[in-house]
Design a protein around this motif. Structure first.
Motif, PDB file in Angstrom:
ATOM      1  N   PHE A 341      27.629 -54.907 -19.835  1.00  0.00           N
ATOM      2  CA  PHE A 341      27.494 -54.811 -21.287  1.00  0.00           C
ATOM      3  C   PHE A 341      27.700 -53.355 -21.688  1.00  0.00           C
ATOM      4  CE2 PHE A 341      24.519 -58.420 -20.341  1.00  0.00           C
ATOM      5  CZ  PHE A 341      25.304 -59.415 -20.927  1.00  0.00           C
ATOM      6  N   ARG A 342      28.411 -53.127 -22.811  1.00  0.00           N
ATOM      7  CA  ARG A 342      28.690 -51.764 -23.238  1.00  0.00           C
ATOM      8  C   ARG A 342      28.552 -51.643 -24.754  1.00  0.00           C
ATOM      9  NH1 ARG A 342      34.231 -49.664 -21.108  1.00  0.00           N
ATOM     10  NH2 ARG A 342      35.109 -50.960 -22.787  1.00  0.00           N
ATOM     11  N   SER A 343      28.036 -50.516 -25.198  1.00  0.00           N
ATOM     12  CA  SER A 343      27.975 -50.180 -26.623  1.00  0.00           C
ATOM     13  C   SER A 343      27.972 -48.659 -26.734  1.00  0.00           C
ATOM     14  CB  SER A 343      26.717 -50.766 -27.277  1.00  0.00           C
ATOM     15  OG  SER A 343      25.559 -50.033 -26.901  1.00  0.00           O
ATOM     16  N   ASP A 344      27.744 -48.147 -27.930  1.00  0.00           N
ATOM     17  CA  ASP A 344      27.687 -46.697 -28.118  1.00  0.00           C
ATOM     18  C   ASP A 344      26.540 -46.059 -27.344  1.00  0.00           C
ATOM     19  OD1 ASP A 344      29.900 -46.660 -29.722  1.00  0.00           O
ATOM     20  OD2 ASP A 344      28.796 -46.640 -31.620  1.00  0.00           O
ATOM     21  N   LYS A 345      25.594 -46.877 -26.895  1.00  0.00           N
ATOM     22  CA  LYS A 345      24.457 -46.366 -26.137  1.00  0.00           C
ATOM     23  C   LYS A 345      24.717 -46.312 -24.635  1.00  0.00           C
ATOM     24  CE  LYS A 345      21.548 -45.655 -29.529  1.00  0.00           C
ATOM     25  NZ  LYS A 345      21.055 -44.295 -29.858  1.00  0.00           N
ATOM     26  N   GLY A 346      25.912 -46.759 -24.209  1.00  0.00           N
ATOM     27  CA  GLY A 346      26.235 -46.686 -22.787  1.00  0.00           C
ATOM     28  C   GLY A 346      26.703 -48.004 -22.221  1.00  0.00           C
ATOM     29  N   THR A 347      26.818 -48.044 -20.903  1.00  0.00           N
ATOM     30  CA  THR A 347      27.284 -49.232 -20.182  1.00  0.00           C
ATOM     31  C   THR A 347      26.287 -49.574 -19.081  1.00  0.00           C
ATOM     32  OG1 THR A 347      29.578 -48.564 -20.540  1.00  0.00           O
ATOM     33  CG2 THR A 347      29.185 -50.243 -18.855  1.00  0.00           C
ATOM     34  N   ILE A 348      26.039 -50.863 -18.902  1.00  0.00           N
ATOM     35  CA  ILE A 348      25.164 -51.283 -17.812  1.00  0.00           C
ATOM     36  C   ILE A 348      25.769 -52.492 -17.112  1.00  0.00           C
ATOM     37  CG2 ILE A 348      23.708 -52.799 -19.245  1.00  0.00           C
ATOM     38  CD1 ILE A 348      21.310 -51.662 -17.549  1.00  0.00           C
ATOM     39  N   THR A 349      25.877 -52.423 -15.809  1.00  0.00           N
ATOM     40  CA  THR A 349      26.370 -53.544 -15.007  1.00  0.00           C
ATOM     41  C   THR A 349      25.192 -54.432 -14.647  1.00  0.00           C
ATOM     42  OG1 THR A 349      28.172 -52.214 -14.120  1.00  0.00           O
ATOM     43  CG2 THR A 349      27.588 -54.208 -12.900  1.00  0.00           C
ATOM     44  N   VAL A 350      25.358 -55.742 -14.856  1.00  0.00           N
ATOM     45  CA  VAL A 350      24.245 -56.678 -14.651  1.00  0.00           C
ATOM     46  C   VAL A 350      24.549 -57.734 -13.598  1.00  0.00           C
ATOM     47  CG1 VAL A 350      23.273 -56.351 -16.959  1.00  0.00           C
ATOM     48  CG2 VAL A 350      25.086 -58.036 -16.627  1.00  0.00           C
ATOM     49  N   CYS A 351      25.824 -57.820 -13.191  1.00  0.00           N
ATOM     50  CA  CYS A 351      26.222 -58.841 -12.216  1.00  0.00           C
ATOM     51  C   CYS A 351      27.388 -58.303 -11.392  1.00  0.00           C
ATOM     52  CB  CYS A 351      26.620 -60.119 -12.950  1.00  0.00           C
ATOM     53  SG  CYS A 351      27.469 -61.363 -11.945  1.00  0.00           S
ATOM     54  N   GLU A 352      27.315 -58.468 -10.090  1.00  0.00           N
ATOM     55  CA  GLU A 352      28.420 -58.091  -9.205  1.00  0.00           C
ATOM     56  C   GLU A 352      28.665 -59.224  -8.215  1.00  0.00           C
ATOM     57  OE1 GLU A 352      27.425 -54.387  -7.357  1.00  0.00           O
ATOM     58  OE2 GLU A 352      27.992 -53.183  -9.109  1.00  0.00           O
ATOM     59  N   ASN A 353      29.949 -59.538  -8.036  1.00  0.00           N
ATOM     60  CA  ASN A 353      30.339 -60.601  -7.101  1.00  0.00           C
ATOM     61  C   ASN A 353      29.604 -61.909  -7.377  1.00  0.00           C
ATOM     62  OD1 ASN A 353      32.065 -58.810  -5.657  1.00  0.00           O
ATOM     63  ND2 ASN A 353      30.269 -57.969  -4.623  1.00  0.00           N
ATOM     64  N   GLY A 354      29.435 -62.184  -8.668  1.00  0.00           N
ATOM     65  CA  GLY A 354      28.842 -63.453  -9.081  1.00  0.00           C
ATOM     66  C   GLY A 354      27.353 -63.562  -8.873  1.00  0.00           C
ATOM     67  N   ALA A 355      26.692 -62.432  -8.608  1.00  0.00           N
ATOM     68  CA  ALA A 355      25.249 -62.465  -8.356  1.00  0.00           C
ATOM     69  C   ALA A 355      24.574 -61.332  -9.104  1.00  0.00           C
ATOM     70  CB  ALA A 355      24.966 -62.345  -6.861  1.00  0.00           C
ATOM     71  N   GLY A 356      23.307 -61.543  -9.401  1.00  0.00           N
ATOM     72  CA  GLY A 356      22.559 -60.538 -10.131  1.00  0.00           C
ATOM     73  C   GLY A 356      22.268 -59.314  -9.286  1.00  0.00           C
ATOM     74  N   ILE A 357      22.142 -58.170  -9.948  1.00  0.00           N
ATOM     75  CA  ILE A 357      21.782 -56.924  -9.293  1.00  0.00           C
ATOM     76  C   ILE A 357      20.642 -56.280 -10.074  1.00  0.00           C
ATOM     77  CG2 ILE A 357      24.095 -56.519  -8.354  1.00  0.00           C
ATOM     78  CD1 ILE A 357      24.523 -54.519 -10.677  1.00  0.00           C
ATOM     79  N   PRO A 358      19.872 -55.401  -9.448  1.00  0.00           N
ATOM     80  CA  PRO A 358      18.799 -54.725 -10.187  1.00  0.00           C
ATOM     81  C   PRO A 358      19.375 -53.872 -11.319  1.00  0.00           C
ATOM     82  CG  PRO A 358      18.518 -54.453  -7.811  1.00  0.00           C
ATOM     83  CD  PRO A 358      19.891 -55.024  -8.020  1.00  0.00           C
ATOM     84  N   PHE A 359      18.774 -53.947 -12.503  1.00  0.00           N
ATOM     85  CA  PHE A 359      19.168 -53.077 -13.612  1.00  0.00           C
ATOM     86  C   PHE A 359      17.972 -52.873 -14.525  1.00  0.00           C
ATOM     87  CE2 PHE A 359      20.032 -57.385 -15.151  1.00  0.00           C
ATOM     88  CZ  PHE A 359      19.566 -57.370 -16.468  1.00  0.00           C
ATOM     89  N   SER A 360      18.055 -51.841 -15.327  1.00  0.00           N
ATOM     90  CA  SER A 360      16.951 -51.510 -16.235  1.00  0.00           C
ATOM     91  C   SER A 360      17.010 -52.388 -17.479  1.00  0.00           C
ATOM     92  CB  SER A 360      17.030 -50.036 -16.643  1.00  0.00           C
ATOM     93  OG  SER A 360      16.172 -49.777 -17.739  1.00  0.00           O
TER      94      SER A 360
END
Length: 406
Positions: A341-360
Motif C-alpha cells: 500500500f502506498r500514499s503520500d505518507k509512504g509505502t508498506i509491503t504487507v504480503c510477499e509470495n502470496g503470504a503475510g509478512i510482519p508489518f507495522s
C-alpha cells in the motif's frame, strides 16, 4: 513531445464555447441542469456508448446524428435520464432541434445526452424555455458552467485540458465529465465530452477514442453498476491548422498521448468523487503474463466491496486483495504475488509470495488515512501491467442511493 496542463476544460481548444444554466428540470434551483457545447465550425466526431442493453434515447439519437463522422454541438440535461420513456426519441430529437433553431447548426450535427433518474417522463418545456439563456451564455470561459450542468450526485465539477504540439502546430484538447454512481467497467460508464482543435479524420478519431477507453474509462469502478445512458463524445474542429491526421504515425501518437492525459485525469476525478467516497483508490498491477491478466486483476481488486470498505476504515486487510485476485478468473501464480500500500505518507509491503509478512499496523494505518491510496500488486510472472481506479465504500453511499429518486 511538448505537452502541458492548461486551464479551460472543454473550451480550452480554439473555436469552442460552452454554457450551463438551471432551466427547471431539477427541483434545486441552485443547480445547473442544462449544458451546451458548440464549435464555431463543423467538427470530426467520435463516440463510445454504454454496453447496457437498456439504453437512454439520447444514445440512439447521437449515434444517428454522428454516423457521418461529423457534429458541431452537444446538448445535455441532468436530473432526468430520458430512459425507458415511450416518447424518449421524440424528446431527444426535440432537444437537438431546439439547438438547431437557436444556433443555426444543423439538427443532425447535434449530439444529445441526458443523465439522472431513469423512467421519469421528460418534458421539452423547461428546455425550450431555457434555450435563449443557454445560447446567450455561450462563452469561451463557459466550461465550468457546462460541467456543473451535467452533474448529478457529483460533488465537484470535473475539467481537464492540455496543450501539445502536433504537426508543428500548437494544439489543445480538453474535456469535462460527470460520474459519481452507476460506474463500472463497461464502456461507457459516465458522461464525458472532449473537444480539440487538432485536425484529425473521423475514422482516426474513433480509432483513438476506442483504443484509449480500454485503459482508462473501462478501468473505473465505483459500485459495480453499469449505467444506461452514458457516453464519451469527442469533437475535433481542426482550427489548430495542423495537417489533418489521416493515418497512424508520429502525429497520431502525439494526439493519442494528449488524449490519454485528459482521459486519465478525468478518470481519477471520477473515481475520487464516487458517491459517498472519501478516498481515491488506484490499483497498479505489474508483472502479469498477459495484458488481459493485468487488467482482470486490477479491475477485480478495485471492484471488491470488502476491500473498498477496508480502505474506508484505513484497515490494511491485504487478504481481501488476494481474495479478489483469486476469484477474478485470471491465470496467476498465487505463490508469487506481492502486495503493498502506498500514499503520500509512504509505502508498506504487507504480503510477499502470496503470504503475510510482519508489518507495522500503525504505519499502515497512517498510510491508509490519506485521500489517495495506491494498491500495488506485483504478480512477478511476466512483463505486462495495468491500472484501475475506484474509491472507498462508505456509509454515505447507502444514504445517497437509499433515497436517490425521492
Amino acid at each position: 513531445m511538448n505537452m502541458k496542463l492548461i486551464e479551460g476544460g472543454v473550451t480550452a481548444a480554439q473555436g469552442f464555447k460552452a454554457s450551463g444554466i438551471h432551466c427547471g428540470i431539477r427541483r434545486n434551483t441552485s443547480k445547473n441542469d442544462l449544458s451546451l457545447i458548440v464549435s464555431s465550425t463543423p467538427a470530426s466526431a467520435a463516440a463510445v456508448y454504454t454496453t447496457n442493453l437498456v439504453k437512454g434515447a439520447p444514445l440512439t439519437v447521437t449515434k444517428a446524428h454522428i454516423a457521418d463522422g461529423k457534429a458541431q454541438a452537444i446538448i445535455c440535461n441532468s436530473g432526468n435520464a430520458n430512459t425507458c420513456n415511450a416518447d424518449g426519441i421524440e424528446i431527444a430529437e426535440g432537444m437537438a432541434a431546439l439547438v438547431a433553431e437557436k444556433t443555426g447548426i444543423a439538427t443532425n450535427d447535434v449530439a444529445v445526452a441526458s443523465t439522472g433518474v431513469i423512467g421519469q417522463p421528460l418534458s421539452l418545456e423547461p428546455i425550450q424555455n431555457g434555450m435563449d439563456e443557454l445560447v446567450d451564455k455561450l462563452s469561451e470561459n463557459g466550461s465550468c458552467d457546462a460541467a456543473l450542468g451535467i452533474m448529478t450526485t457529483d460533488t465537484v465539477p470535473k475539467e481537464v485540458a492540455v496543450e501539445f504540439t502536433c504537426g508543428g502546430k500548437t494544439c489543445r484538447i480538453g474535456g469535462i465529465a460527470k460520474g459519481s454512481g452507476m460506474i463500472h467497467p463497461n464502456m461507457a460508464t459516465m458522461l464525458v465530452f472532449i473537444t480539440t482543435d487538432c485536425a484529425i479524420a473521423p475514422a482516426l478519431l474513433q480509432k483513438a477514442l476506442s483504443g484509449d477507453i480500454q485503459n482508462t474509462f473501462n478501468m473505473i469502478s465505483i459500485d459495480g453498476d453499469t449505467s444506461t445512458n452514458d457516453m464519451v463524445v469527442v469533437l475535433a474542429n481542426g482550427l489548430a491548422q495542423n495537417a489533418e491526421i489521416t493515418a497512424q504515425g508520429e502525429d497520431y501518437t502525439a494526439f493519442m498521448q494528449a488524449l490519454n492525459t485528459v482521459t486519465v485525469g478525468l478518470c481519477r476525478m471520477i473515481a475520487g468523487d464516487g458517491e459517498g467516497a472519501t478516498k481515491l483508490l488506484e490499483c497498479q498491477v505489474s508483472g502479469a503474463k498477459t495484458l488481459a491478466v493485468a487488467k482482470t486483476v486490477a479491475k477485480s481488486v478495485i471492484c471488491s466491496s470488502l476491500l473498498k470498505a477496508a480502505m474506508f476504515g484505513a484497515d490494511a486487510n491485504w487478504g481481501r486483495v488476494l481474495c479478489a485476485i483469486g476469484y477474478s478468473g485470471a491465470d496467476v501464480d498465487v505463490t508469487k504475488i506481492d502486495v503493498s500500500f502506498r500514499s503520500d505518507k509512504g509505502t508498506i509491503t504487507v504480503c510477499e509470495n502470496g503470504a503475510g509478512i510482519p508489518f507495522s499496523e500503525e504505519k499502515a494505518k497512517e498510510i491508509l488515512l490519506e485521500k489517495e491510496i495506491e494498491i500495488l500488486v506485483a504478480l512477478n510472472d511476466g512483463e505486462y501491467d495495468s491500472t484501475a481506479w475506484g474509491c472507498d465504500l462508505t456509509y454515505d453511499y447507502v444514504k445517497i442511493n437509499g433515497d436517490y429518486r425521492t
